[in-house]
Every structure is written in C-alpha cells, then in structure tokens.
Design a protein around this motif. Sequence first.
Motif, PDB file in Angstrom:
ATOM      1  N   ARG A  44      34.415  25.990 -10.371  1.00 22.56           N
ATOM      2  CA  ARG A  44      34.093  25.326 -11.591  1.00 22.56           C
ATOM      3  C   ARG A  44      35.019  24.403 -12.061  1.00 22.56           C
ATOM      4  O   ARG A  44      34.928  23.355 -12.588  1.00 22.56           O
ATOM      5  N   HIS A  45      36.489  24.561 -11.451  1.00 25.22           N
ATOM      6  CA  HIS A  45      37.316  23.617 -11.790  1.00 25.22           C
ATOM      7  C   HIS A  45      38.239  22.797 -10.748  1.00 25.22           C
ATOM      8  O   HIS A  45      39.089  21.979 -11.064  1.00 25.22           O
ATOM      9  N   GLY A  46      37.478  22.738  -9.869  1.00 23.15           N
ATOM     10  CA  GLY A  46      37.832  21.859  -8.647  1.00 23.15           C
ATOM     11  C   GLY A  46      38.967  21.985  -7.874  1.00 23.15           C
ATOM     12  O   GLY A  46      39.902  21.277  -7.209  1.00 23.15           O
ATOM     13  N   VAL A  47      39.240  23.662  -7.982  1.00 15.47           N
ATOM     14  CA  VAL A  47      40.517  24.100  -6.851  1.00 15.47           C
ATOM     15  C   VAL A  47      40.107  24.411  -5.890  1.00 15.47           C
ATOM     16  O   VAL A  47      38.682  24.999  -5.489  1.00 15.47           O
ATOM     17  N   GLU A  48      40.917  24.574  -4.652  1.00 13.73           N
ATOM     18  CA  GLU A  48      40.481  24.803  -3.503  1.00 13.73           C
ATOM     19  C   GLU A  48      40.052  26.224  -3.524  1.00 13.73           C
ATOM     20  O   GLU A  48      41.010  27.217  -3.633  1.00 13.73           O
ATOM     21  N   VAL A  49      38.730  26.385  -2.981  1.00 19.68           N
ATOM     22  CA  VAL A  49      38.339  28.134  -3.102  1.00 19.68           C
ATOM     23  C   VAL A  49      38.803  28.829  -2.039  1.00 19.68           C
ATOM     24  O   VAL A  49      39.228  30.095  -2.422  1.00 19.68           O
ATOM     25  N   SER A  50      39.285  28.535  -1.082  1.00 23.03           N
ATOM     26  CA  SER A  50      39.817  29.269   0.097  1.00 23.03           C
ATOM     27  C   SER A  50      41.024  29.507  -0.425  1.00 23.03           C
ATOM     28  O   SER A  50      41.625  30.954  -0.227  1.00 23.03           O
TER      29      SER A  50
END
Length: 202
Positions: free
Chosen positions: A40-46
């Motif tokens: 949602r906030h453009g943070v690296e999911v991994s």
Amino acid sequence: MGEFAGLRQRVLHWLASNVPESRVEHVLRVEQMAAELARRHGVEVSKATQAGLMHDLAKNFKPQVLLEIARSEALITDPVDELNPHLLHADVSAVVARDEFGIRDPEVLTAIANHTLGRPGMDPLSCVVFLADSLEPGRGSTPELDILRQVSQQDLHKAVWMTCNHTLSQLIANHRLIHPRAVATRNWFLQRARPKTVASAS
C-alpha cells in the motif's frame, strides 16, 4: 524467492520450538499485514515480510536472558528496561535475527527492534512492522482498532501516533510503567503528521 522461502521455513521451524502456537499464529498475521501495508505504501515487501516473520523471536525469552543479551549489546537505555525486561524483546529479537539467521540488512533489523516501542524518525519499513504488530486482526475488533486499521492504509505517520495514543492510554489505565521511547515516538510522529496544529505545553 527460493532463498527467502528457505529462510522462512527455518524461521518457522525455530519458532515452533521456541514460542507457543498462539504466538506463531500472531507472527503469521503480522507477516501478512506487514506485506499488505508495504504494498500500500510503496515499501519493499520482502523486507516487510522478513521483519514481520522475525519480530518476536525473543518474545518468550526469560527476563534474565533478555537482560543479559541487552547488556552485552548495550541496548538498555532507561531504568524502565531493567524494571520491565519484556520491553527488551524487540531489540533482542533483532540480535537473534542477526546471530541465528544471518540477517544483515540494517533496515530489517531496525524494523524488528522498533516494533514495540517505536522510535522517533522511524523509516516507512519500521512504521509498517510497528503498525502490523499492533493492529493485526488477532488484536481484536473494536471501533477504535478498526479506525486505526483504516488510517494505517492511508497515512503511516498519522497511524503511528494514533496507535501510540491507543497503547499509552491502555498503559495509563492499567497503572503500567511507560518507556520514554514510546512517548518520544508518539510526540515525533504527532508533530510530523500535524506540524501546524501541535504546540508544546507552556
């Protein structure tokens, strides 16, 4: 992807031997919510899923073990740490992630360390894991929590200070000690989210 899947299985196996099943279920919910907030906030999911998965590695360590590790790593910053060693489990979990699972990414380690008390100036990854830990579905379904979950989808900074308010009010109501870092986190994010309307007490 294969490397992370292998790490995930190792962490889950370790958790199964070191925390109750209910804690593993909480960890999995935090992992999932952290991934959702990251997208949602453009943070690296991994990174969000790694930190979510390992945020409670030290949750069931005995108080003396938490204190020993915290002292050896110079993690104790306030007398409240000594009086309530459980508060150290977040910082110690980052140590376990580093030493047991070879995690070296400073953002992931910091997000693990910050998930309980927060920290002024937390980056978005730390905010995501902090909020996922506090707001995952297993925490319950109340009007206040539902509002916090909605805000977390829209504005990380606002969600952090509102979540801090919720936690601090519960601690006050139960006559519990409050770590200065939790207050500092709340104040920093409140000022960042509402800089024109927040003034210090005269």
